[in-house]
Write a protein that holds these residues in place. Structure first.
Motif, mmCIF file in Angstrom:
data_model
loop_
_atom_site.group_PDB
_atom_site.id
_atom_site.type_symbol
_atom_site.label_atom_id
_atom_site.label_comp_id
_atom_site.label_asym_id
_atom_site.label_seq_id
_atom_site.Cartn_x
_atom_site.Cartn_y
_atom_site.Cartn_z
ATOM 1 N N VAL A 36 0.849 -1.199 0.000
ATOM 2 C CA VAL A 36 0.000 0.000 0.000
ATOM 3 C C VAL A 36 0.877 1.239 0.000
ATOM 4 O O VAL A 36 1.652 1.452 0.933
ATOM 5 N N ASP A 37 0.798 2.031 -1.069
ATOM 6 C CA ASP A 37 1.564 3.282 -1.144
ATOM 7 C C ASP A 37 0.842 4.218 -2.092
ATOM 8 O O ASP A 37 0.348 3.794 -3.142
ATOM 9 N N ASP A 38 0.740 5.481 -1.714
ATOM 10 C CA ASP A 38 0.006 6.436 -2.545
ATOM 11 C C ASP A 38 0.867 6.998 -3.658
ATOM 12 O O ASP A 38 0.371 7.470 -4.664
ATOM 13 N N ASN A 39 2.171 6.957 -3.483
ATOM 14 C CA ASN A 39 3.080 7.519 -4.481
ATOM 15 C C ASN A 39 3.387 6.457 -5.542
ATOM 16 O O ASN A 39 3.980 5.417 -5.249
ATOM 17 N N GLN A 40 2.951 6.763 -6.771
ATOM 18 C CA GLN A 40 3.095 5.766 -7.839
ATOM 19 C C GLN A 40 4.555 5.375 -8.064
ATOM 20 O O GLN A 40 4.872 4.197 -8.242
ATOM 21 N N ASP A 41 5.459 6.368 -7.993
ATOM 22 C CA ASP A 41 6.886 6.075 -8.188
ATOM 23 C C ASP A 41 7.393 5.129 -7.111
ATOM 24 O O ASP A 41 8.086 4.153 -7.379
ATOM 25 N N ASP A 42 7.015 5.472 -5.877
ATOM 26 C CA ASP A 42 7.437 4.634 -4.758
ATOM 27 C C ASP A 42 6.871 3.230 -4.892
ATOM 28 O O ASP A 42 7.557 2.234 -4.645
ATOM 29 N N LEU B 224 6.647 24.642 12.499
ATOM 30 C CA LEU B 224 7.964 24.071 12.237
ATOM 31 C C LEU B 224 7.895 22.546 12.236
ATOM 32 O O LEU B 224 8.498 21.879 11.392
ATOM 33 N N GLU B 225 7.129 22.027 13.191
ATOM 34 C CA GLU B 225 6.957 20.588 13.294
ATOM 35 C C GLU B 225 6.299 20.042 12.024
ATOM 36 O O GLU B 225 6.752 19.056 11.443
ATOM 37 N N ALA B 226 5.232 20.742 11.609
ATOM 38 C CA ALA B 226 4.540 20.341 10.382
ATOM 39 C C ALA B 226 5.490 20.441 9.191
ATOM 40 O O ALA B 226 5.491 19.574 8.304
ATOM 41 N N PHE B 227 6.311 21.464 9.210
ATOM 42 C CA PHE B 227 7.261 21.669 8.122
ATOM 43 C C PHE B 227 8.270 20.520 8.052
ATOM 44 O O PHE B 227 8.497 19.943 6.992
ATOM 45 N N THR B 228 8.846 20.176 9.222
ATOM 46 C CA THR B 228 9.834 19.098 9.204
ATOM 47 C C THR B 228 9.180 17.771 8.834
ATOM 48 O O THR B 228 9.791 16.941 8.169
ATOM 49 N N TYR B 229 7.913 17.612 9.232
ATOM 50 C CA TYR B 229 7.196 16.387 8.867
ATOM 51 C C TYR B 229 7.080 16.301 7.348
ATOM 52 O O TYR B 229 7.401 15.281 6.738
ATOM 53 N N THR B 230 6.644 17.420 6.763
ATOM 54 C CA THR B 230 6.507 17.468 5.310
ATOM 55 C C THR B 230 7.838 17.216 4.637
ATOM 56 O O THR B 230 7.950 16.428 3.695
ATOM 57 N N VAL B 231 8.880 17.891 5.153
ATOM 58 C CA VAL B 231 10.202 17.739 4.555
ATOM 59 C C VAL B 231 10.642 16.285 4.601
ATOM 60 O O VAL B 231 11.040 15.700 3.592
ATOM 61 N N SER B 232 10.499 15.682 5.813
ATOM 62 C CA SER B 232 11.038 14.335 5.940
ATOM 63 C C SER B 232 10.232 13.321 5.127
ATOM 64 O O SER B 232 10.781 12.334 4.654
ATOM 65 N N HIS B 233 8.931 13.555 4.967
ATOM 66 C CA HIS B 233 8.130 12.597 4.226
ATOM 67 C C HIS B 233 8.091 12.890 2.726
ATOM 68 O O HIS B 233 8.246 11.994 1.912
ATOM 69 N N ASP B 234 7.851 14.153 2.405
ATOM 70 C CA ASP B 234 7.522 14.462 1.016
ATOM 71 C C ASP B 234 8.706 14.881 0.172
ATOM 72 O O ASP B 234 8.708 14.666 -1.043
ATOM 73 N N LEU B 235 9.715 15.478 0.811
ATOM 74 C CA LEU B 235 10.843 15.947 0.020
ATOM 75 C C LEU B 235 11.733 14.791 -0.427
ATOM 76 O O LEU B 235 12.412 14.862 -1.446
ATOM 77 N N ARG B 236 11.714 13.735 0.361
ATOM 78 C CA ARG B 236 12.585 12.611 0.037
ATOM 79 C C ARG B 236 12.014 11.714 -1.061
ATOM 80 O O ARG B 236 12.772 11.062 -1.780
ATOM 81 N N ALA B 237 10.684 11.693 -1.165
ATOM 82 C CA ALA B 237 10.068 10.798 -2.152
ATOM 83 C C ALA B 237 10.529 11.091 -3.582
ATOM 84 O O ALA B 237 10.986 10.176 -4.287
ATOM 85 N N PRO B 238 10.448 12.364 -4.041
ATOM 86 C CA PRO B 238 10.937 12.632 -5.404
ATOM 87 C C PRO B 238 12.430 12.359 -5.559
ATOM 88 O O PRO B 238 12.877 11.898 -6.620
ATOM 89 N N LEU B 239 13.181 12.592 -4.500
ATOM 90 C CA LEU B 239 14.617 12.326 -4.570
ATOM 91 C C LEU B 239 14.877 10.839 -4.783
ATOM 92 O O LEU B 239 15.749 10.441 -5.560
ATOM 93 N N ARG B 240 14.067 10.058 -4.058
ATOM 94 C CA ARG B 240 14.229 8.613 -4.180
ATOM 95 C C ARG B 240 13.905 8.170 -5.611
ATOM 96 O O ARG B 240 14.606 7.352 -6.196
ATOM 97 N N ALA B 241 12.860 8.760 -6.170
ATOM 98 C CA ALA B 241 12.491 8.417 -7.546
ATOM 99 C C ALA B 241 13.629 8.778 -8.509
ATOM 100 O O ALA B 241 14.048 7.966 -9.341
ATOM 101 N N MET B 242 14.158 10.015 -8.343
ATOM 102 C CA MET B 242 15.258 10.446 -9.218
ATOM 103 C C MET B 242 16.456 9.521 -9.098
ATOM 104 O O MET B 242 17.015 9.038 -10.091
ATOM 105 N N SER B 243 16.833 9.274 -7.868
ATOM 106 C CA SER B 243 18.017 8.463 -7.615
ATOM 107 C C SER B 243 17.817 7.032 -8.110
ATOM 108 O O SER B 243 18.660 6.466 -8.815
ATOM 109 N N SER B 244 16.664 6.471 -7.751
ATOM 110 C CA SER B 244 16.437 5.069 -8.063
ATOM 111 C C SER B 244 16.269 4.833 -9.555
ATOM 112 O O SER B 244 16.813 3.873 -10.117
ATOM 113 N N TYR B 245 15.498 5.738 -10.247
ATOM 114 C CA TYR B 245 15.286 5.509 -11.675
ATOM 115 C C TYR B 245 16.546 5.753 -12.486
ATOM 116 O O TYR B 245 16.809 5.047 -13.461
ATOM 117 N N SER B 246 17.388 6.711 -12.030
ATOM 118 C CA SER B 246 18.650 6.879 -12.762
ATOM 119 C C SER B 246 19.549 5.664 -12.543
ATOM 120 O O SER B 246 20.262 5.222 -13.440
#
Lengths: 143, 473
Positions: free
Chosen positions: A10-16, B254-276
């Motif tokens: 279960v994951d909402d992010n398609q890439d993930d 700030l807490e909400a910000f760090t939560y967003t950063v730790s969850h959401d900022l890493r996801a695209p990075l992982r995609a970039m890194s992993s797909y390359s």
């Protein structure tokens, strides 16, 4: 009749979702993997309701659950799984991007069996997934 | 004043005032009463034998005729007249030959009349007084008279005196206390009111309460000052609350910000890194060398950004959690972390850890300090032919200063002020990898422990980092 599902992902992010799927398949191409994109869909699947009303209701051997999900949050889904008698014995491994202590604590408090931080490094992620599969699919199966 | 009687200082002010008002009066009364009693009883004691002697002298005169005419009956009659005086319990007259002539003894009296006159002229016993007086005619002693008076009446009088004095003292003391009680109210009531107001405020944290104005210059001044103080506290409290609320909001954001950063900022990075990575791996045959290199660079930078995010999150979280202080053996910490770092990085440096003190600190944060300082020391000395890292301790201005010294590349002291800034680096990433957050983390942890961190270095000759933690904070 559908085959026995090994892993329910279960994951909402398609890439993930694709990456985890790929990593799992790379570990073992034979794995039968079912997926869901949000919490509501995940619960419908596991509890055989909604669009999964006609599912044979064989439970997966392992649930990989992202901690942050739309509609019903990952932690809520986890709680529901662990509270219901028909699903509480399925091992649940939480997936997360975060290394926050609070997330980890909340997951274990809600009954998570394990916890996996999705590494940015694909090879690292592969190794983690491999170990995870070995443990939960190989060693921890009830007879 | 109060230190004289410690218990007095603990009393409520109303009691203190009553005591202060009445106690001197009562003391003076008691002393005067005791003095009066002493004087009266002493003079009574003196008067008693004197009275008895007068009576004996009178009887001696009256009995002269009876002795002269040897008429014991008239002497007995004379003595029997003593019946009217209840104090006389026995009496006797002796003749010239010191023989018994006549005697009187009160009914029920157990006093034995001595057959011959006793030796002493005046004898005071526990319950009686005896007196012996010569009976003279001209220059000639013709006999003697002996009187015994009991002391019961005297004692009774003393008792009545004593009781009177005590009753008087009690009554006057009661009056004095009543007056003191009535008068203290005008002082203690306003003070108690003020104290009550203060209690209400401190219990309810309600700074809207005001003390009512009191009469009298001092109390008026006190209540006015009290109320002014309250207004001031009220204003400060309000602004403090507003600021706290603001800070809480900021913290939550700030807490909400760090939560967003730790969850959401890493996801695209992982995609970039992993797909390359996957592209490079799965389509290696279709890609020219240059394309593979570019993909590697994409991957490396995604990785790098992930590290930066992690470090930044670590740094921003340092202040969020309260310190969990326990005694920590720094020697063990630096040795185990040093050995772990060396084994992971296959470092061939010589690590020397002296005996370090045990400190009160947050174990996780101190491990972070040790990790960052040691990994820096290993990193910047690894290109030396014989890398050496030393951890030691010395006392400076009462602080136990820990130092981590390496013989690595060092740095120019000109840039030492940039050392502890976030993302500040003195070396290029090509030379030495790193994010530039490690020392900023060290500084923040050390500062949270009330300590300080600083460094000394020389280009090409190594660097030494010093820190100390505040004691018992």
């Amino acid at each position: 009749m559908s085959e026995q599902v090994d892993i329910f992902l279960v994951d909402d992010n398609q890439d993930d979702l694709d990456l985890t799927y790929a990593a799992l398949k790379e570990t073992n191409p034979q794995l039968n993997i079912a997926t869901a994109r949000d919490g509501a869909e995940a619960l419908d699947y596991l509890l055989c309701r909604g669009k999964f009303l006609n599912r044979d209701c064989a439970q997966p051997k392992l649930v990989l659950l992202d901690i942050k999900l739309p509609k019903i949050d990952g932690l809520e889904v986890l709680k529901e799984i662990k509270e219901r008698q028909e699903t509480q014995r399925i091992p649940v491994v939480m997936l997360t991007s975060s290394t926050r202590k609070q997330d980890l604590d909340a997951s274990y408090k809600a009954g998570a069996n394990s916890y996996l931080v999705k590494s940015v490094d694909y090879e690292q992620f592969m190794r983690d997934v491999q170990q995870l599969g070995q443990y939960w699919l190989g060693l921890n199966q009830p007879l | 004043m109060n230190w004289r009687v410690p218990a007095f200082s603990d009393l409520p002010i109303s009691r203190k005032l009553i005591l202060a008002g009445a106690l001197p009066t009562i003391t003076v009364l008691a002393l005067a009463g005791a003095l009066f009693f002493l004087y009266e009883s002493t003079s009574l004691k003196k008067a008693m034998p004197r009275d008895l002697a007068t009576m004996a002298n009178f009887l001696a005169l009256a009995s002269r005729a009876s002795l002269s005419f040897e008429d014991p009956q008239s002497a007995t009659d004379l003595l029997n007249s003593l019946q009217t005086n209840p104090r006389i319990v026995a009496a006797a007259i002796y003749d010239q030959k010191r023989e018994h002539f006549a005697s009187y003894s009160r009914t029920n009296s157990s006093i034995a009349i001595p057959p011959v006159p006793p030796g002493q002229e005046l004898k005071i016993n526990d319950e009686t007084v005896e007196i012996l007086t010569d009976i003279s005619l001209g220059n000639k002693t013709i006999g003697s008279i002996y009187l015994v008076s009991d002391l019961l009446a005297f004692k009774e009088r003393i008792r009545i005196y004593g009781a009177g004095v005590v009753v008087a003292i009690v009554i006057f003391s009661a009056i004095s206390l009543t007056i003191a009680f009535a008068m203290q109210r005008s002082i203690s009531t306003p003070l108690n009111e003020l104290a009550g107001t203060a209690r209400v405020i401190s219990e309810n944290n309600d700074f809207n309460v005001r003390a009512s104005q009191q009469k009298g210059p001092e109390l008026n001044l006190l209540t006015t000052a009290f109320n002014q103080m309250l207004s001031q506290i009220q204003r400060q409290d309000a602004s403090l609350r507003a600021r706290t609320a603001q800070l809480e909001t900021t913290n939550k954001e700030l807490e909400a910000f760090t939560y967003t950063v730790s969850h959401d900022l890493r996801a695209p990075l992982r995609a970039m890194s992993s797909y390359s990575h996957l592209l490079r791996k799965n389509f290696a045959a279709h890609l020219p060398e240059e394309a593979r290199d570019y993909l590697q660079r994409v991957q490396n930078n995604a990785q790098k950004m992930a590290e930066l995010i992690d470090e930044l999150l670590t740094f921003s979280r340092l202040d969020a959690e309260p310190l969990q202080k326990t005694p920590i053996n720094l020697t063990d910490i630096f040795r185990s972390i040093g050995e772990e770092l060396m084994s992971v990085n296959e470092n061939h440096a010589v690590l020397k850890v002296d005996t370090l003190p045990t400190v009160e600190a947050d174990p996780i944060l101190i491990q972070q300090v040790a990790t960052n300082l040691l990994s820096n020391a290993f990193k910047y000395s690894r290109n030396q032919p014989a890398p050496e890292v030393q951890v030691g301790c010395f006392l400076q201005d009462g602080n136990e200063v820990i130092f981590v010294r390496d013989n690595g590349v060092g740095f120019d002291m000109l840039y030492s002020n940039k050392l502890f800034g976030v993302f500040q680096r003195l070396h290029s990433g090509k030379e030495f990898e790193g994010t530039g957050v490690g020392l900023a983390i060290v500084q923040r942890i050390v500062k949270r422990h009330g300590g300080a961190v600083w460094a000394e270095a020389q280009v090409g000759k190594g660097a030494t980092f010093y820190f100390y933690l505040a004691k018992g904070l």
